[in-house]
Write an enzyme that holds these catalytic residues in place. Structure first.
Site, PDB file in Angstrom:
ATOM      1  N   ASP A   7       0.872  -1.184   0.000  1.00 59.23           N
ATOM      2  CA  ASP A   7       0.000   0.000   0.000  1.00 59.23           C
ATOM      3  C   ASP A   7       0.906   1.230   0.000  1.00 59.23           C
ATOM      4  O   ASP A   7       2.133   1.129   0.105  1.00 59.23           O
ATOM      5  CB  ASP A   7      -0.880  -0.010   1.268  1.00 59.23           C
ATOM      6  CG  ASP A   7      -1.823   1.190   1.325  1.00 59.23           C
ATOM      7  OD1 ASP A   7      -2.310   1.632   0.270  1.00 59.23           O
ATOM      8  OD2 ASP A   7      -2.062   1.705   2.440  1.00 59.23           O
ATOM      9  N   SER A   8       0.273   2.407  -0.052  1.00 60.23           N
ATOM     10  CA  SER A   8       1.049   3.638   0.024  1.00 60.23           C
ATOM     11  C   SER A   8       1.566   3.895   1.441  1.00 60.23           C
ATOM     12  O   SER A   8       2.438   4.727   1.632  1.00 60.23           O
ATOM     13  CB  SER A   8       0.178   4.822  -0.387  1.00 60.23           C
ATOM     14  OG  SER A   8      -0.905   4.936   0.516  1.00 60.23           O
ATOM     15  N   TYR A  39      -1.075   8.377  -2.383  1.00 60.53           N
ATOM     16  CA  TYR A  39      -1.219   7.868  -3.741  1.00 60.53           C
ATOM     17  C   TYR A  39      -2.520   8.386  -4.376  1.00 60.53           C
ATOM     18  O   TYR A  39      -2.647   8.417  -5.595  1.00 60.53           O
ATOM     19  CB  TYR A  39      -1.285   6.339  -3.725  1.00 60.53           C
ATOM     20  CG  TYR A  39       0.056   5.621  -3.731  1.00 60.53           C
ATOM     21  CD1 TYR A  39       1.255   6.280  -3.477  1.00 60.53           C
ATOM     22  CD2 TYR A  39       0.106   4.260  -4.004  1.00 60.53           C
ATOM     23  CE1 TYR A  39       2.459   5.596  -3.477  1.00 60.53           C
ATOM     24  CE2 TYR A  39       1.313   3.573  -4.021  1.00 60.53           C
ATOM     25  CZ  TYR A  39       2.482   4.241  -3.755  1.00 60.53           C
ATOM     26  OH  TYR A  39       3.680   3.559  -3.766  1.00 60.53           O
ATOM     27  N   GLY A  40      -3.453   8.756  -3.518  1.00 59.86           N
ATOM     28  CA  GLY A  40      -4.822   9.056  -3.973  1.00 59.86           C
ATOM     29  C   GLY A  40      -4.964  10.251  -4.884  1.00 59.86           C
ATOM     30  O   GLY A  40      -6.032  10.471  -5.468  1.00 59.86           O
ATOM     31  N   CYS A  70      -4.352  -1.592  -1.634  1.00 59.64           N
ATOM     32  CA  CYS A  70      -4.520  -0.159  -1.883  1.00 59.64           C
ATOM     33  C   CYS A  70      -5.655   0.017  -2.889  1.00 59.64           C
ATOM     34  O   CYS A  70      -5.591  -0.520  -4.004  1.00 59.64           O
ATOM     35  CB  CYS A  70      -3.217   0.403  -2.449  1.00 59.64           C
ATOM     36  SG  CYS A  70      -3.369   2.098  -3.057  1.00 59.64           S
ATOM     37  N   THR A  72      -6.552   2.718  -4.439  1.00 60.75           N
ATOM     38  CA  THR A  72      -6.177   3.586  -5.560  1.00 60.75           C
ATOM     39  C   THR A  72      -5.478   2.798  -6.666  1.00 60.75           C
ATOM     40  O   THR A  72      -5.807   2.936  -7.845  1.00 60.75           O
ATOM     41  CB  THR A  72      -5.263   4.724  -5.049  1.00 60.75           C
ATOM     42  OG1 THR A  72      -5.925   5.380  -3.957  1.00 60.75           O
ATOM     43  CG2 THR A  72      -4.972   5.726  -6.128  1.00 60.75           C
ATOM     44  N   CYS A 168     -11.073   3.130   0.806  1.00 63.38           N
ATOM     45  CA  CYS A 168      -9.622   3.335   0.875  1.00 63.38           C
ATOM     46  C   CYS A 168      -9.172   2.500   2.072  1.00 63.38           C
ATOM     47  O   CYS A 168      -9.827   2.510   3.120  1.00 63.38           O
ATOM     48  CB  CYS A 168      -9.319   4.816   1.103  1.00 63.38           C
ATOM     49  SG  CYS A 168      -7.644   5.165   1.648  1.00 63.38           S
ATOM     50  N   THR A 169      -8.062   1.786   1.913  1.00 64.11           N
ATOM     51  CA  THR A 169      -7.677   0.846   2.979  1.00 64.11           C
ATOM     52  C   THR A 169      -7.225   1.534   4.276  1.00 64.11           C
ATOM     53  O   THR A 169      -7.080   0.878   5.301  1.00 64.11           O
ATOM     54  CB  THR A 169      -6.580  -0.115   2.483  1.00 64.11           C
ATOM     55  OG1 THR A 169      -5.511   0.656   1.914  1.00 64.11           O
ATOM     56  CG2 THR A 169      -7.132  -1.072   1.442  1.00 64.11           C
ATOM     57  N   HIS A 170      -7.003   2.844   4.218  1.00 61.99           N
ATOM     58  CA  HIS A 170      -6.691   3.557   5.463  1.00 61.99           C
ATOM     59  C   HIS A 170      -7.940   3.750   6.350  1.00 61.99           C
ATOM     60  O   HIS A 170      -7.818   4.029   7.542  1.00 61.99           O
ATOM     61  CB  HIS A 170      -6.141   4.958   5.154  1.00 61.99           C
ATOM     62  CG  HIS A 170      -4.690   4.985   4.796  1.00 61.99           C
ATOM     63  ND1 HIS A 170      -4.206   4.520   3.596  1.00 61.99           N
ATOM     64  CD2 HIS A 170      -3.607   5.442   5.480  1.00 61.99           C
ATOM     65  CE1 HIS A 170      -2.894   4.692   3.555  1.00 61.99           C
ATOM     66  NE2 HIS A 170      -2.503   5.247   4.687  1.00 61.99           N
TER      67      HIS A 170
HETATM   68  N1  DGL Z   1      -4.661   3.277   1.143  1.00 61.43           N
HETATM   69  C1  DGL Z   1      -4.705   3.635  -0.231  1.00 61.43           C
HETATM   70  C2  DGL Z   1      -6.051   3.411  -0.841  1.00 61.43           C
HETATM   71  O1  DGL Z   1      -6.689   2.456  -0.440  1.00 61.43           O
HETATM   72  C3  DGL Z   1      -3.994   4.893  -0.648  1.00 61.43           C
HETATM   73  C4  DGL Z   1      -4.331   6.141   0.034  1.00 61.43           C
HETATM   74  C5  DGL Z   1      -3.408   7.272  -0.384  1.00 61.43           C
HETATM   75  O2  DGL Z   1      -2.198   7.104  -0.309  1.00 61.43           O
HETATM   76  O3  DGL Z   1      -3.928   8.306  -0.817  1.00 61.43           O
HETATM   77  O4  DGL Z   1      -6.463   4.092  -1.740  1.00 61.43           O
END
Ligand code: DGL
Length: 240
Positions: A7-8, A39-40, A70, A72, A168-170
Site C-alpha cells: 500500500d502507500s 497515492y490518492g 490499496c 487507488t 480506501c484501505t486507510h
Molecule cells: N490506502 C490507499 C487506498 O486504499 C492509498 C491512500 C493514499 O495514499 O492516498 O487508496
C-alpha cells in the site's frame, strides 16, 4: 506460502491484519510506501512506476502471490499490473463490488480517494450509490493527527445510506467511530479474506518494510497489528 502485500502507507496493514487472522501460518512481506504518500492524488503513470518498483522488490522475496492492499492502485492500474507480471495478483476492490451486487442493500455510500472515485470502479455496483472523495484523510491518519472534524465534514455530504464502503484501505482507522454513529460499514480487507482460499503453512513470519520510519509510523503500526513483526526501512530509490 509467501505473500506480498503493499500500500502507500499504513492502510494496507488493516488488510494484512485480516490476512494474518484468517491465514496465520504464512510468511508475509509488507511494503508501505509512506515516503510517497498520498497515492490518492497521483497520476496513473506515477502509480504504475511506484507500484512496479514495489512489486519488483516483493518478487525478490520470492512471494507466491501479491495482494494490492490499496484501493487507488486496485481501481486504476490493476489490469495493467496483472498483464505485466507473471504471478497471481489480487486487487482489494472487486470482492467488495461482487459482495455488494449480491447483497440486499439498496443504497450504498462510498468514501475513497480522489483517484479511486475518478476511476468509476464503484459504478459497477448495481445499487443507488453516493461517492465522496476524501483527499484530506490519509495525510491526517498517517501523521497521527486528529481527523474527526474533517471526516464529519465529508459525512455531511452523504445522504442516508444502508451501508458505507471504506473504499480506501486507510479508512478502517475510523470504522469504530462510524459504527458508533450507527453507520454500517464494509471493510474491503475482510471481504477479500472471505473470498480468498489460501493454504496455511507451518511457518509464520511478518516482515514490514516502509520507505520512511518515524515515531508516528511505529505508533500506528502498533495500533493496528497485534503480532510480532520485523520492521525495516527501505527506500526503493525512485524520484518523488
Ligand atoms: N490506502 C490507499 C487506498 O486504499 C492509498 C491512500 C493514499 O495514499 O492516498 O487508496
Amino acid at each position: 506460502m509467501r505473500i506480498g502485500v503493499f500500500d502507500s502507507g499504513i492502510g494496507g496493514l488493516f488488510v494484512l491484519k485480516e490476512l494474518i487472522n484468517n491465514y496465520p501460518n504464512n510468511t508475509y512481506y509488507y511494503f508501505g510506501d509512506n515516503i510517497n504518500i498520498p497515492y490518492g492524488t497521483k497520476s496513473k503513470y506515477e502509480l504504475k512506476i511506484l507500484s512496479s518498483k514495489i512489486i519488483d522488490f516483493l518478487i525478490t522475496k520470492e512471494v507466491d502471490i501479491i495482494i494490492i492492499a490499496c484501493g487507488t492502485i486496485s481501481s486504476n492500474i490493476y489490469q495493467e499490473l496483472k498483464e505485466k507480471y507473471n504471478l497471481p495478483i489480487y486487487d482489494i476492490i472487486s470482492p467488495t463490488i461482487e459482495y455488494l451486487n449480491n447483497s440486499d442493500y439498496k443504497t450504498v455510500g462510498v468514501l475513497a480517494t480522489e483517484m479511486t472515485i475518478k476511476s468509476n470502479i464503484f459504478n459497477k455496483i448495481n445499487k443507488e450509490i453516493y461517492q465522496i472523495p476524501c483527499p484530506k484523510l490519509v495525510p491526517l491518519i498517517e501523521n497521527n493527527l486528529d481527523y474527526q472534524e474533517t471526516l464529519d465534514e465529508y459525512l455531511k455530504k452523504l445522504p442516508k445510506v444502508d451501508t458505507i464502503v471504506l473504499g480506501c484501505t486507510h479508512y478502517p482507522f475510523f470504522e469504530d467511530y462510524l459504527n458508533r454513529l450507527n453507520y454500517k460499514t464494509i471493510n474491503m480487507g475482510k471481504v477479500l479474506c472471505e473470498k480468498l482460499n489460501l493454504e496455511n503453512n507451518k511457518e509464520s513470519k511478518v516482515r514490514l518494510y516502509f520507505s520512511k520510519i518515524n515515531h508516528d509510523l511505529v505508533t500506528n503500526i502498533d495500533k493496528i497489528i497485534k503480532c510480532d513483526y520485523q520492521l525495516e526501512e527501505l527506500c526503493l530509490n525512485y524520484q518523488k
